[in-house]
Design an enzyme around this catalytic site. Structure first.
Site, PDB file in Angstrom:
ATOM      1  N   GLY A  52       0.829  -1.199   0.000  1.00  0.00           N
ATOM      2  CA  GLY A  52       0.000   0.000   0.000  1.00  0.00           C
ATOM      3  C   GLY A  52       0.860   1.243   0.000  1.00  0.00           C
ATOM      4  O   GLY A  52       2.000   1.230  -0.476  1.00  0.00           O
ATOM      5  N   CYS A  53       0.323   2.332   0.528  1.00  0.00           N
ATOM      6  CA  CYS A  53       1.062   3.601   0.567  1.00  0.00           C
ATOM      7  C   CYS A  53       2.405   3.406   1.256  1.00  0.00           C
ATOM      8  O   CYS A  53       2.473   2.911   2.383  1.00  0.00           O
ATOM      9  CB  CYS A  53       0.243   4.657   1.294  1.00  0.00           C
ATOM     10  N   TYR A  54       3.472   3.825   0.596  1.00  0.00           N
ATOM     11  CA  TYR A  54       4.800   3.519   1.131  1.00  0.00           C
ATOM     12  C   TYR A  54       5.243   4.397   2.289  1.00  0.00           C
ATOM     13  O   TYR A  54       6.221   4.090   2.960  1.00  0.00           O
ATOM     14  CB  TYR A  54       5.858   3.493   0.037  1.00  0.00           C
ATOM     15  N   TRP A  55       4.544   5.468   2.568  1.00  0.00           N
ATOM     16  CA  TRP A  55       4.954   6.342   3.674  1.00  0.00           C
ATOM     17  C   TRP A  55       4.898   5.614   5.019  1.00  0.00           C
ATOM     18  O   TRP A  55       5.860   5.602   5.771  1.00  0.00           O
ATOM     19  CB  TRP A  55       4.082   7.592   3.724  1.00  0.00           C
ATOM     20  N   GLU A  96       4.106   1.022  -5.278  1.00  0.00           N
ATOM     21  CA  GLU A  96       4.892   1.725  -4.266  1.00  0.00           C
ATOM     22  C   GLU A  96       5.606   0.694  -3.383  1.00  0.00           C
ATOM     23  O   GLU A  96       4.968  -0.202  -2.829  1.00  0.00           O
ATOM     24  CB  GLU A  96       3.997   2.626  -3.412  1.00  0.00           C
TER      25      GLU A  96
END
Length: 205
Positions: A52-55, A96
């Site tokens: 998912g979102c890499y942050w 990502e």
């Protein structure tokens, strides 16, 4: 131009965005470890996770004991040296991805794989929660020595999901890939903005 492009469908190579020029983002300094993003000692190994979102995923791993470096970027696609903005269109084929450099004497591949499986939903296909598209698909990018462990861990976790009546795993596991670093402003994003967006959620949480 296809005005009705479906970001949940993998782009065909002939329709992917063109390659970009090479960059030197890998030389940027890590905000936490104060080393270059591509730094790795001879005693350390590297594995790559897309969840998912890499942050939020990157923060999860830089906080893990034994991890010595992390970086966010893109893998599994077609376009060389893509930007974040390009990848979000779904027209690069990349997902990502977090590069995780670690000391195997402190944290094992299996321990990192457990963190990966338990901190996202690997059964959602081309999405992760409200983040929709091929850019958010679940994947493990590893070397040939790590592949056997990754496949065994997938089988083990799949049984746990089956036992609770959950859907089948859709995670890709690949050894043939190229990782491209994302722009500097995306590296260690949640260290720069601690209250920034993080959608990381595990199945058992």
């Amino acid at each position: 131009m296809n005005l009705f492009f479906d970001k949940t469908k993998m782009i065909e190579p002939e329709n992917a965005l063109k390659d970009n020029a090479a960059h030197t983002y890998h030389l940027c300094q890590h905000d936490i470890f104060k080393t270059a993003l591509n730094y790795q000692s001879e005693q350390h190994e590297v594995i790559y996770f897309a969840m998912g979102c890499y942050w939020g995923a990157e923060r999860l791993f830089w906080q893990t004991k034994g991890v010595s470096n992390t970086a966010v970027g893109f893998a599994g696609g077609i376009t060389a040296y893509p930007t974040y903005e390009q990848t979000c269109t779904g027209k690069t084929g990349h997902t990502e991805t977090v590069k995780v450099t670690f000391n195997p004497q402190i944290v094992s591949v299996n321990e990192l794989l457990t963190i990966f499986w338990e901190n996202h939903d690997p059964s959602q296909g081309m999405r992760q929660g409200n983040d929709i598209g091929t850019v958010y698909r679940s994947a493990i990018f590893c070397n040939n020595q790590q592949l056997k462990l990754a496949l065994a861990s997938q089988q083990s976790f799949a049984k746990k999901l089956k036992d609770i009546g959950h859907a089948q795993i859709t995670t890709e596991i690949e050894t043939d890939f190229i990782f491209y670093f994302a722009q500097p402003e995306h590296q260690q994003y949640l260290a720069k903005l601690p209250d920034g967006y993080c959608a990381l959620r595990g199945i058992f949480k």
